[in-house]
Design an enzyme around this catalytic site. Structure first.
Site, PDB file in Angstrom:
ATOM      1  N   TYR A   1     -80.711 -51.719 -20.172  1.00 40.44           N
ATOM      2  CA  TYR A   1     -80.499 -51.805 -21.622  1.00 40.44           C
ATOM      3  C   TYR A   1     -81.680 -52.471 -22.313  1.00 40.44           C
ATOM      4  O   TYR A   1     -82.258 -53.436 -21.802  1.00 40.44           O
ATOM      5  CB  TYR A   1     -79.251 -52.627 -21.909  1.00 40.44           C
ATOM      6  CG  TYR A   1     -77.962 -51.892 -21.651  1.00 40.44           C
ATOM      7  CD1 TYR A   1     -77.633 -50.748 -22.373  1.00 40.44           C
ATOM      8  CD2 TYR A   1     -77.074 -52.358 -20.687  1.00 40.44           C
ATOM      9  CE1 TYR A   1     -76.429 -50.085 -22.139  1.00 40.44           C
ATOM     10  CE2 TYR A   1     -75.874 -51.702 -20.459  1.00 40.44           C
ATOM     11  CZ  TYR A   1     -75.562 -50.559 -21.190  1.00 40.44           C
ATOM     12  OH  TYR A   1     -74.390 -49.913 -20.957  1.00 40.44           O
TER      13      TYR A   1
ATOM     14  N   LYS B   1     -58.780 -77.587  -9.107  1.00 37.89           N
ATOM     15  CA  LYS B   1     -58.549 -76.977 -10.420  1.00 37.89           C
ATOM     16  C   LYS B   1     -59.324 -75.653 -10.525  1.00 37.89           C
ATOM     17  O   LYS B   1     -60.212 -75.370  -9.712  1.00 37.89           O
ATOM     18  CB  LYS B   1     -59.003 -77.948 -11.515  1.00 37.89           C
ATOM     19  CG  LYS B   1     -60.487 -78.314 -11.463  1.00 37.89           C
ATOM     20  CD  LYS B   1     -60.803 -79.510 -12.366  1.00 37.89           C
ATOM     21  CE  LYS B   1     -62.287 -79.864 -12.290  1.00 37.89           C
ATOM     22  NZ  LYS B   1     -62.581 -81.116 -13.015  1.00 37.89           N
TER      23      LYS B   1
HETATM   24  C1  LIG Z   1     -63.377 -81.913 -12.201  1.00 37.96           C
HETATM   25  C2  LIG Z   1     -63.086 -83.342 -11.968  1.00 37.96           C
HETATM   26  C3  LIG Z   1     -63.343 -83.918 -10.723  1.00 37.96           C
HETATM   27  C4  LIG Z   1     -64.132 -83.209  -9.644  1.00 37.96           C
HETATM   28  O1  LIG Z   1     -65.483 -83.213 -10.034  1.00 37.96           O
HETATM   29  P1  LIG Z   1     -66.651 -82.648  -9.098  1.00 37.96           P
HETATM   30  O2  LIG Z   1     -67.894 -83.017  -9.814  1.00 37.96           O
HETATM   31  O3  LIG Z   1     -66.442 -81.168  -9.036  1.00 37.96           O
HETATM   32  O4  LIG Z   1     -66.505 -83.293  -7.782  1.00 37.96           O
HETATM   33  C5  LIG Z   1     -62.908 -85.226 -10.488  1.00 37.96           C
HETATM   34  N1  LIG Z   1     -62.288 -85.919 -11.463  1.00 37.96           N
HETATM   35  C6  LIG Z   1     -62.063 -85.405 -12.689  1.00 37.96           C
HETATM   36  C7  LIG Z   1     -61.386 -86.246 -13.705  1.00 37.96           C
HETATM   37  C8  LIG Z   1     -62.468 -84.112 -12.985  1.00 37.96           C
HETATM   38  O5  LIG Z   1     -62.270 -83.618 -14.214  1.00 37.96           O
END
Ligand SMILES: *Cc1c(COP(=O)(O)O)cnc(C)c1O
Length: 372
Positions: free
Chosen positions: A258, A40
């Protein structure tokens, strides 16, 4: 060291060989369970178009994204046999798009179950899906007591996976882990023979009882340590280098950036680097972080506030000849681990990775052959 192209403000090097090696190491660790891959958010900012095909070529068969749009983008990148699960479920009215793109929705509510069931009935075929149950995180999924109703209402749904997600897996002693595992096992007993999945990166290090039939790591594939308190078993994947856009000698008392947020306490050599918060190098980092020469050496503290397109480091600790305009300094690399850079910015590796943005010149090291 002067990476190409010379005009880039920053260079992001992504080691696909390390991503694949991390997936293989996790797959070996959890076998006979299956190791899926979470890609994702553009593979946590690293480029799903490069990362996902590399993992598929290595043998990964199950992928997870968060949104329908990410699934639509991913589908043509993968061989036909690969499963793509969409974690956030089916938005209202989107059922047909899931079926058209051969995406497996993660059904998170009774409404989504009945919508998917209605589509299957209308199309006169069984449609595959995953079913998520909430075991304590109060985020996505059916309540455990809704699962019987979901099963009764899903005659035309081929439930390929039962899943849930751990909320505290990065703290191995947290009592929520055992409690979520117990609840999940109870629900799983209602679907004998259906594969189930509970653990992501941190959870799969809690032991074999958490592996079930499938684990779903994301961050660990990309080199993020699954447990901040232990040595990182994963190979680093990302190197971030910034070009020295300008070098200047400033007298004691000169201020930098800044808000005059930093004042030199001695005559100093200030290097202005071509990376800023628009590149995801978070402004909150302020003066807590550091850069280093690609080959190591003293930490060069980030001084003053981070600007949109640049940041300043105090390079006084280096001999003058060791650093010239046009040279690269590491902001993340072998001597500046991702986690250290994230901690200095007041955040975690996950957030720093997904913030990195697209302005860098990206360079992918191939999944086969020597990193170089
Ligand atoms: C993002 C996510 C993962 C992966 O999690 P990591 O901690 O990056 O390994 C797995 N399952 C779900 C439901 C998630 O939202």
């Amino acid at each position: 060291m002067r990476p190409e192209p010379a005009w880039a403000g920053g260079w992001l090097t992504i080691d696909l060989g390390a991503v694949v090696a991390n997936w293989r190491a996790l797959q070996d660790r959890v076998a006979p369970a299956e190791c899926a891959a979470v890609v994702k958010a553009d593979a946590y900012g690293l480029g799903v178009e490069r990362v996902a095909p590399a993992l598929a070529a290595a043998g990964c068969r199950s992928f997870f994204v968060a949104h329908l749009g990410e699934g639509v983008q991913l589908r043509p990148l993968l061989p036909r046999g690969c499963a793509i699960h969409v974690l956030n479920g089916i938005p209202p009215g989107a059922d047909a798009a899931f079926a058209a793109h051969r995406l497996l929705p993660v059904l998170n509510s009774l409404e989504q179950v009945s919508g998917w069931q209605a589509l299957a009935a209308a199309q006169g075929r069984r449609l595959p899906a995953a079913l998520q149950v909430d075991t304590g995180m109060s985020r996505f999924g059916l309540a455990p007591e809704e699962v019987r109703a979901a099963l009764a209402a899903s005659a035309s749904i081929d439930i390929r996976l039962l899943m849930s997600h751990l909320g505290c897996a990065d703290e191995p002693e947290h009592p929520a882990n055992e409690s979520q595992l117990g609840r999940f096992a109870e629900v799983a007993s209602l679907l004998p023979g259906t594969p189930s999945s509970l653990a992501a990166s941190s959870g799969l290090f809690l032991g074999a009882r958490y592996h079930r039939e499938m684990v779903r790591p994301g961050a660990a594939l990309y080199g993020v340590p699954p447990n901040a308190a232990r040595p990182n078993p994963m190979r680093p994947v990302v190197r971030l280098q910034a070009r020295v856009a300008q070098l200047r000698a400033v007298p004691e008392g000169a201020w930098v950036g800044y808000g005059a947020g930093y004042t030199a306490r001695r005559p100093s050599r200030i290097a202005t680097l071509g990376v800023g918060y628009a590149d995801g190098f978070l402004r909150a980092g302020g003066d807590a972080g550091a850069a280093s020469l690609p080959g190591g050496g003293p930490p060069l503290p980030i001084v003053g506030r981070i600007s949109m397109d640049s940041l300043a480091v105090d390079a006084t600790a280096l001999p003058d000849a060791a650093l010239r305009e046009g040279d690269a300094l590491d902001l993340i690399g072998p001597h500046r681990p991702l986690e250290d850079a994230a901690r200095a910015a007041g955040t975690i590796g996950y957030e720093l990775l997904t913030s990195l943005g697209h302005r860098y010149h990206r360079h992918y090291l191939p999944e086969h052959g020597e990193p170089g």
